[in-house]
Design an enzyme around this catalytic site. Structure first.
Site, PDB file in Angstrom:
ATOM      1  N   ASP A  15       0.789  -1.343   0.119  1.00  0.00           N
ATOM      2  CA  ASP A  15       0.059   0.021   0.013  1.00  0.00           C
ATOM      3  C   ASP A  15       0.790   1.075  -0.168  1.00  0.00           C
ATOM      4  OD1 ASP A  15      -2.641   1.566   0.353  1.00  0.00           O
ATOM      5  OD2 ASP A  15      -1.883   1.841   2.549  1.00  0.00           O
ATOM      6  N   SER A  16       0.244   2.372  -0.021  1.00  0.00           N
ATOM      7  CA  SER A  16       1.254   3.575   0.177  1.00  0.00           C
ATOM      8  C   SER A  16       1.802   3.725   1.412  1.00  0.00           C
ATOM      9  CB  SER A  16       0.251   4.898  -0.367  1.00  0.00           C
ATOM     10  OG  SER A  16      -0.879   4.995   0.440  1.00  0.00           O
ATOM     11  N   CYS A  78      -4.680  -1.569  -1.701  1.00  0.00           N
ATOM     12  CA  CYS A  78      -4.703  -0.384  -1.792  1.00  0.00           C
ATOM     13  C   CYS A  78      -5.677  -0.043  -2.972  1.00  0.00           C
ATOM     14  CB  CYS A  78      -3.392   0.377  -2.201  1.00  0.00           C
ATOM     15  SG  CYS A  78      -3.504   2.185  -2.605  1.00  0.00           S
ATOM     16  N   CYS A 190     -11.128   2.855   0.822  1.00  0.00           N
ATOM     17  CA  CYS A 190      -9.625   3.185   0.822  1.00  0.00           C
ATOM     18  C   CYS A 190      -9.096   1.991   2.101  1.00  0.00           C
ATOM     19  CB  CYS A 190      -9.640   4.389   1.116  1.00  0.00           C
ATOM     20  SG  CYS A 190      -7.688   4.859   1.634  1.00  0.00           S
ATOM     21  N   HIS A 192      -6.993   2.589   4.116  1.00  0.00           N
ATOM     22  CA  HIS A 192      -6.641   3.383   5.575  1.00  0.00           C
ATOM     23  C   HIS A 192      -7.962   3.447   6.239  1.00  0.00           C
ATOM     24  CE1 HIS A 192      -3.086   4.553   3.401  1.00  0.00           C
ATOM     25  NE2 HIS A 192      -2.672   5.300   4.723  1.00  0.00           N
TER      26      HIS A 192
HETATM   27  N1  DGL Z   1      -4.851   3.019   1.141  1.00  0.00           N
HETATM   28  C1  DGL Z   1      -4.988   3.738  -0.142  1.00  0.00           C
HETATM   29  C2  DGL Z   1      -6.233   3.248  -0.710  1.00  0.00           C
HETATM   30  O1  DGL Z   1      -6.822   2.331  -0.579  1.00  0.00           O
HETATM   31  C3  DGL Z   1      -4.388   4.897  -0.517  1.00  0.00           C
HETATM   32  C4  DGL Z   1      -4.446   6.214   0.258  1.00  0.00           C
HETATM   33  C5  DGL Z   1      -3.390   7.252  -0.223  1.00  0.00           C
HETATM   34  O2  DGL Z   1      -2.410   6.784  -0.364  1.00  0.00           O
HETATM   35  O3  DGL Z   1      -3.990   8.086  -0.875  1.00  0.00           O
HETATM   36  O4  DGL Z   1      -6.602   4.137  -1.637  1.00  0.00           O
END
Ligand code: DGL
Length: 275
Positions: A15-16, A78, A190, A192
C-alpha cells in the site's frame, strides 16, 4: 501454470502506507502460518492525489521487488493502486505469482449481500475519478446503486493521527455530504479508513436518521486470498508466520501506528525503490 510457486513462499502485500496494514492484519488472522512481506510506499504517500502514470511507475517497482523475493501471491492492498494500475500489474505479473486486489472481492460481496441497495463509497480522488467500482458493479450486473464521494485528505490525516479524536471533525466535514445520508451501506473504499471505522459508525448513529451498515472489506479480501491459495494448493499450513516490513521512507508516525496492528513487535526496514 504456477507450479514453480511453493507454499513456503511469502505473501507480498503493499500500500502507500499504513492503510494496507488493515488488510495485512486480516490476512494474518485468517492465515497465521503464512510468511508476510509488507511494503509501504511512504515516500510517495498519498497515492490518492497522484496521477495514474505516477502510481503505475511506483507500483511496478514494488511488484518487481515482491517478485524477486519470490512471493507466491501479491495482494494490492490499496484501492488507488488497484484503480490506477491493476490491469498493467496483471499483465506484468502474468503467471509469476497469484494476484489479488481489494476491489474485486468487495464488489462480489456487495453483489451477494446488498442487492437492490444504495451503497455509498468513500475513497481517494484517484479511486473515485477512475469510476472503477461503478464499472465493476456494472460488469457483474450487480443490482447496486453506488454513490461515490472523494474524501481526499482522509488517508493522509489517518497516516498522521491514526485513530485520534481530532479525526472526528474531518470526518464530520466529509460525511456531511447529503448524498451519503441516503445510502443503506457505506463501503470504506480506501484501506486506510478502517482505522477510523468506529468514528464513522458513530457519526452515522448520531447524525443520520437511518441505519447504515459500514463495510470494512479487510476480512472479505483476506478470505479471497485464502481461497486463491487453496485453489492453487499453495496454502502454508505449518509455516512460522514470519513478517517483514519495508518502507520506502522511514517515518516515526508509521512506526507508532504500525504497532497497533499486530500483537508482536514489528521491525521496520528502510528500502529505497529509487537508488
Ligand atoms: N490506502 C490507499 C487506498 O486504498 C491509498 C491512500 C492514499 O495513499 O491516498 O486507496
Amino acid at each position: 501454470m504456477t507450479s514453480y510457486l511453493k507454499p513456503e513462499y511469502p505473501i507480498g502485500i503493499f500500500d502507500s502506507g499504513i492503510g494496507g496494514l488493515t488488510v495485512a492484519s486480516a490476512v494474518v488472522k485468517a492465515l497465521p502460518k503464512e510468511k508476510i512481506i509488507y511494503f509501504g510506499d511512504t515516500a510517495h504517500l498519498p497515492y490518492g492525489d497522484k496521477s495514474t502514470a505516477a502510481i503505475q511507475a511506483y507500483v511496478i517497482k514494488i511488484i518487481q521487488l515482491l517478485l524477486e523475493q519470490p512471493c507466491k501471491l501479491i495482494l494490492i492492498a490499496c484501492n488507488s493502486a488497484t484503480a490506477a494500475a491493476f490491469e498493467l500489474v496483471k499483465e506484468y505479473v502474468g503467471v509469476k505469482a497469484l494476484l489479488v486486489n481489494v476491489i474485486d472481492p468487495a464488489v462480489h460481496y456487495l453483489h451477494q449481500h446488498f442487492a437492490g441497495k444504495r451503497v455509498g463509497l468513500i475513497a481517494t480522488r484517484q479511486t473515485v475519478n477512475s469510476a472503477i467500482y461503478e464499472r465493476k458493479i456494472k460488469a457483474l450486473h450487480a443490482d447496486i446503486t453506488p454513490v461515490s464521494h472523494a474524501t481526499n485528505l482522509l488517508a493522509s490525516a489517518i497516516e498522521e493521527f491514526g485513530n485520534h479524536p481530532v479525526m472526528d471533525s474531518l470526518l464530520a466535514t466529509y460525511l456531511a455530504e447529503e448524498t451519503l445520508h441516503t445510502v443503506d451501506a457505506l463501503l470504506l473504499a480506501c484501506t486506510h479508513y478502517p482505522v477510523v471505522k468506529e468514528r464513522i459508525q458513530a457519526y452515522y448513529t448520531s447524525r443520520v436518521n437511518k441505519a447504515v451498515t459500514i463495510i470494512d472489506s479487510s476480512d472479505i479480501v483476506a478470505e479471497a486470498v485464502k481461497q486463491q491459495l487453496e485453489k492453487a494448493n499453495l496454502l502454508n499450513l505449518d509455516g512460522d508466520g514470519q513478517k517483514r516490513f519495508y518502507l520506502s521512507d522511514y517515518t516515526e508516525s508509521f512506526n507508532q501506528n504500525a504497532r497497533l496492528f499486530f500483537e508482536e513487535p514489528i521491525h521496520l526496514q528502510h528500502y529505497s525503490l529509487w537508488d
